[in-house]
Motif scaffolding. Structure first.
Motif, PDB file in Angstrom:
ATOM      1  N   GLU A  22      15.314 -24.457 -24.288  1.00 19.82           N
ATOM      2  CA  GLU A  22      16.321 -25.259 -23.614  1.00 19.82           C
ATOM      3  C   GLU A  22      15.629 -26.291 -22.747  1.00 19.82           C
ATOM      4  OE1 GLU A  22      18.379 -22.012 -21.831  1.00 19.82           O
ATOM      5  OE2 GLU A  22      17.145 -22.043 -20.004  1.00 19.82           O
ATOM      6  N   ASN A  23      16.333 -27.390 -22.477  1.00 20.64           N
ATOM      7  CA  ASN A  23      15.777 -28.425 -21.610  1.00 20.64           C
ATOM      8  C   ASN A  23      16.225 -28.182 -20.175  1.00 20.64           C
ATOM      9  OD1 ASN A  23      14.360 -29.944 -23.546  1.00 20.64           O
ATOM     10  ND2 ASN A  23      16.252 -30.932 -24.209  1.00 20.64           N
ATOM     11  N   ARG A  24      15.287 -28.320 -19.251  1.00 16.71           N
ATOM     12  CA  ARG A  24      15.575 -28.145 -17.838  1.00 16.71           C
ATOM     13  C   ARG A  24      15.069 -29.348 -17.048  1.00 16.71           C
ATOM     14  NH1 ARG A  24      16.197 -22.912 -15.645  1.00 16.71           N
ATOM     15  NH2 ARG A  24      17.280 -21.583 -17.164  1.00 16.71           N
ATOM     16  N   ALA A  25      15.795 -29.697 -16.010  1.00 14.51           N
ATOM     17  CA  ALA A  25      15.316 -30.714 -15.085  1.00 14.51           C
ATOM     18  C   ALA A  25      14.031 -30.227 -14.426  1.00 14.51           C
ATOM     19  CB  ALA A  25      16.374 -31.013 -14.031  1.00 14.51           C
ATOM     20  N   ARG A  27      13.027 -30.108 -11.453  1.00 12.21           N
ATOM     21  CA  ARG A  27      13.221 -29.274 -10.259  1.00 12.21           C
ATOM     22  C   ARG A  27      13.667 -27.854 -10.603  1.00 12.21           C
ATOM     23  NH1 ARG A  27      12.791 -31.794  -5.452  1.00 12.21           N
ATOM     24  NH2 ARG A  27      12.862 -34.072  -5.423  1.00 12.21           N
ATOM     25  N   ASP A  28      14.130 -27.639 -11.813  1.00 15.10           N
ATOM     26  CA  ASP A  28      14.587 -26.310 -12.220  1.00 15.10           C
ATOM     27  C   ASP A  28      13.577 -25.593 -13.110  1.00 15.10           C
ATOM     28  OD1 ASP A  28      16.994 -26.737 -10.873  1.00 15.10           O
ATOM     29  OD2 ASP A  28      17.912 -27.671 -12.626  1.00 15.10           O
ATOM     30  N   GLY A  29      12.362 -26.157 -13.217  1.00 17.46           N
ATOM     31  CA  GLY A  29      11.396 -25.600 -14.164  1.00 17.46           C
ATOM     32  C   GLY A  29      10.417 -24.605 -13.594  1.00 17.46           C
ATOM     33  N   LEU A  30      10.416 -24.395 -12.284  1.00 18.57           N
ATOM     34  CA  LEU A  30       9.413 -23.537 -11.669  1.00 18.57           C
ATOM     35  C   LEU A  30       9.458 -22.121 -12.241  1.00 18.57           C
ATOM     36  CD1 LEU A  30       7.210 -23.422  -9.470  1.00 18.57           C
ATOM     37  CD2 LEU A  30       8.958 -22.524  -7.919  1.00 18.57           C
ATOM     38  N   GLY A  31       8.293 -21.625 -12.662  1.00 21.17           N
ATOM     39  CA  GLY A  31       8.182 -20.269 -13.175  1.00 21.17           C
ATOM     40  C   GLY A  31       8.546 -20.113 -14.633  1.00 21.17           C
ATOM     41  N   LEU A  32       8.951 -21.200 -15.292  1.00 19.88           N
ATOM     42  CA  LEU A  32       9.279 -21.139 -16.714  1.00 19.88           C
ATOM     43  C   LEU A  32       8.068 -21.563 -17.540  1.00 19.88           C
ATOM     44  CD1 LEU A  32      12.893 -22.622 -16.570  1.00 19.88           C
ATOM     45  CD2 LEU A  32      12.226 -20.211 -16.709  1.00 19.88           C
ATOM     46  N   THR A  33       8.176 -21.373 -18.854  1.00 13.42           N
ATOM     47  CA  THR A  33       7.053 -21.647 -19.754  1.00 13.42           C
ATOM     48  C   THR A  33       7.387 -22.795 -20.684  1.00 13.42           C
ATOM     49  OG1 THR A  33       6.428 -19.314 -19.701  1.00 13.42           O
ATOM     50  CG2 THR A  33       5.515 -20.641 -21.483  1.00 13.42           C
ATOM     51  N   LEU A  34       6.479 -23.752 -20.781  1.00 13.55           N
ATOM     52  CA  LEU A  34       6.694 -24.908 -21.658  1.00 13.55           C
ATOM     53  C   LEU A  34       6.760 -24.473 -23.127  1.00 13.55           C
ATOM     54  CD1 LEU A  34       4.506 -27.913 -20.457  1.00 13.55           C
ATOM     55  CD2 LEU A  34       6.992 -27.813 -20.642  1.00 13.55           C
ATOM     56  N   ALA A  35       7.725 -25.063 -23.832  1.00 13.03           N
ATOM     57  CA  ALA A  35       7.894 -24.733 -25.246  1.00 13.03           C
ATOM     58  C   ALA A  35       7.282 -25.799 -26.158  1.00 13.03           C
ATOM     59  CB  ALA A  35       9.381 -24.573 -25.572  1.00 13.03           C
ATOM     60  N   ALA A  36       6.865 -26.922 -25.599  1.00 14.39           N
ATOM     61  CA  ALA A  36       6.261 -27.998 -26.390  1.00 14.39           C
ATOM     62  C   ALA A  36       5.363 -28.819 -25.480  1.00 14.39           C
ATOM     63  CB  ALA A  36       7.343 -28.884 -27.017  1.00 14.39           C
ATOM     64  N   GLU A 178      12.670 -34.229 -17.598  1.00 13.38           N
ATOM     65  CA  GLU A 178      13.097 -32.950 -18.158  1.00 13.38           C
ATOM     66  C   GLU A 178      11.949 -32.325 -18.938  1.00 13.38           C
ATOM     67  OE1 GLU A 178      17.899 -33.192 -18.944  1.00 13.38           O
ATOM     68  OE2 GLU A 178      16.523 -33.485 -20.620  1.00 13.38           O
ATOM     69  N   VAL A 179      11.966 -30.996 -19.009  1.00 15.69           N
ATOM     70  CA  VAL A 179      10.931 -30.282 -19.758  1.00 15.69           C
ATOM     71  C   VAL A 179      11.580 -29.281 -20.708  1.00 15.69           C
ATOM     72  CG1 VAL A 179       9.018 -30.507 -18.149  1.00 15.69           C
ATOM     73  CG2 VAL A 179      10.731 -28.737 -17.763  1.00 15.69           C
ATOM     74  N   PRO A 180      11.020 -29.138 -21.931  1.00 13.10           N
ATOM     75  CA  PRO A 180      11.506 -28.098 -22.854  1.00 13.10           C
ATOM     76  C   PRO A 180      10.864 -26.765 -22.501  1.00 13.10           C
ATOM     77  CG  PRO A 180       9.782 -29.380 -23.911  1.00 13.10           C
ATOM     78  CD  PRO A 180       9.958 -29.959 -22.532  1.00 13.10           C
ATOM     79  N   VAL A 181      11.671 -25.774 -22.240  1.00 13.46           N
ATOM     80  CA  VAL A 181      11.162 -24.464 -21.834  1.00 13.46           C
ATOM     81  C   VAL A 181      11.881 -23.374 -22.608  1.00 13.46           C
ATOM     82  CG1 VAL A 181      10.560 -25.224 -19.507  1.00 13.46           C
ATOM     83  CG2 VAL A 181      12.841 -24.300 -19.955  1.00 13.46           C
ATOM     84  N   ARG A 182      11.301 -22.178 -22.577  1.00 10.81           N
ATOM     85  CA  ARG A 182      12.000 -21.003 -23.104  1.00 10.81           C
ATOM     86  C   ARG A 182      12.647 -20.263 -21.932  1.00 10.81           C
ATOM     87  NH1 ARG A 182      10.867 -20.557 -28.426  1.00 10.81           N
ATOM     88  NH2 ARG A 182       8.929 -21.565 -29.110  1.00 10.81           N
ATOM     89  N   ARG A 183      13.861 -19.808 -22.162  1.00 14.47           N
ATOM     90  CA  ARG A 183      14.563 -19.129 -21.068  1.00 14.47           C
ATOM     91  C   ARG A 183      13.879 -17.814 -20.733  1.00 14.47           C
ATOM     92  NH1 ARG A 183      17.213 -14.766 -22.864  1.00 14.47           N
ATOM     93  NH2 ARG A 183      18.152 -14.722 -24.952  1.00 14.47           N
TER      94      ARG A 183
END
Length: 414
Positions: A22-25, A27-36, A178-183
């Motif tokens: 999923e794409n996240r802003a 500011r909402d990406g802290l602690g998530l993992t990049l998917a691309a 925005e960054v692509p991350v896995r939930r």
């Protein structure tokens, strides 16, 4: 024949599915993992700018400047940070400039204000109309070149990386919104055992305070997952099977403790015997030998861990934590191992990986470690385990550890 810990972990990591993207802003990406991979939108810096508070000049105008014979230049403007001004810079002139401000097109050097003298003769004081240059800096001094940090289009973060504060700041500076991350994985925790009483409840003979749900819930969240349920189950195989079926769709992973041995009342093993995607194995590790893990027909995965608290913690560290990280797409799933010197000897085992909770101390000579629990009775020693900040890993061929020997340690709470 028992599986090695490495074989068991590799099977898990090879089978467990990745979570959706999923794409996240930012500011909402802290602690998530990049998917691309993510590329810079713009150069860093965006333009040539000053690395110091001082004066933007033409380097050729400074010939002959010296401490006792300053070269004086007329001041023709000022550029603060954030300004879009690009003042002309005729020969023999200077522009006051602040750190981060765009360098005037005609300038090639910045002289620090500390290396100047004002009209009043004061050193390091901002001049009003004419500034004296007391030293000749190298051409290009104190100038940040456009794109010297990162150029537009360059990969600035790679798939599988954890997004920390520094990485997110770098992405934002490079123009990424925005960054692509896995939930995050959704995880349910179930501690099993009819002997378990809630903390603080009066105990009767045969009961013990329940602590594994507290332990596992904390470890789940520390691994970047979201808790959806924390429960305690009595020893009822049918009720347990019904409960894990009811969690289908609500979570990606169920982590349980207790009930995986060969006993008549080991309800987790009994309930999972009819699950074709779940395998029951004995792993050559101490503590944490019995393990049940795999995919459930109702959806999601289950990790059924031993019930002794240290066994559950070690099993989580070796097998569950790497799996939760892999589900998030993390490239690195194992903690760093660091060498530490054993402060005293301890008895080990051969034929199995020994994972011993230890206290780690930093000294001038490096790290030292000492057992946080009695090495002869590790699995149930929840009190001593609470003081541990790492695990010593002693290979199956090694056995005893002598004082002064070096062992590998993973730090988990230092």
């Amino acid at each position: 024949m028992a599986s090695t810990p490495e074989q068991h972990r590799e099977w898990i990591l090879g089978e467990i599915p990745l979570l959706p993207i999923e794409n996240r802003a930012i500011r909402d990406g802290l602690g998530l993992t990049l998917a691309a991979d993510v590329r810079a939108v713009n150069d860093l810096p965006l333009w040539e700018n000053s690395a110091m508070d001082g004066y933007a000049v033409r380097g050729e105008d400074l010939d002959g400047a010296a401490e006792d014979a300053p070269v004086f230049l007329d001041i023709v403007g000022e550029v603060p940070a954030g300004s879009a001004e690009d003042p002309d810079l005729p020969r023999g002139t200077a522009v006051r400039i602040m750190t981060g401000a765009p360098l005037p097109t005609a300038a090639d050097t910045v002289v620090r204000v500390e290396d100047t003298v004002s009209e009043t003769g004061a050193r390091g004081e901002w001049a009003a109309e004419r500034v004296g240059i007391r030293a000749v800096p190298e051409p290009g001094a104190n100038v940040r070149k456009q794109g010297e940090d990162t150029s537009a289009g360059a990969v600035i973060a790679s798939a599988g990386e954890l997004l920390g504060a520094q990485r997110l700041a770098a992405l934002a500076a490079a123009g990424v919104a925005e960054v692509p991350v896995r939930r995050r994985p959704r995880v349910a925790v179930i501690a099993t055992g009819s002997e378990l009483a809630s903390p603080g409840e009066p105990l009767i003979r045969g009961q013990i305070p329940e602590s594994n749900s507290v332990l596992l819930a904390g470890l789940v969240e520390a691994a970047g997952a979201d808790l959806v349920s924390v429960e305690v189950s009595a020893d009822d195989a049918e009720a347990f099977a019904s409960r894990i079926a009811g969690l289908a769709g609500a979570c990606d992973v169920i982590v349980t403790s207790g009930g995986v041995g060969p006993g008549r009342h080991d309800i987790v093993r009994i309930a999972l015997e009819d699950e074709p995607g779940v395998r029951s194995v004995r792993v050559a590790v101490r503590p944490g030998q019995p393990q049940c893990v795999g995919s459930l027909r109702s959806g999601g995965w289950i990790f059924a861990l031993p019930g002794n608290p240290v066994s559950a913690a070690v099993s989580f560290e070796l097998f569950v934590r790497p799996a939760l990280l892999r589900m998030q797409g993390r490239t690195r799933t194992a903690r760093l191992r660091v060498p530490a010197t054993a402060e005293r000897e301890w008895r080990g085992v051969t034929g199995r990986l020994q994972v011993l909770p230890v206290r780690v101390t930093e000294t001038d000579a490096g790290l030292t470690c000492r057992p946080a629990v009695d090495p002869r009775g590790v699995s149930h020693a929840v009190g001593g385990h609470g003081s541990a900040d790492g695990y010593a890993l002693v290979g199956p061929e090694r056995g005893d550890v002598a004082a002064g020997e070096t062992v590998d340690v993973i730090l988990v709470d230092a």
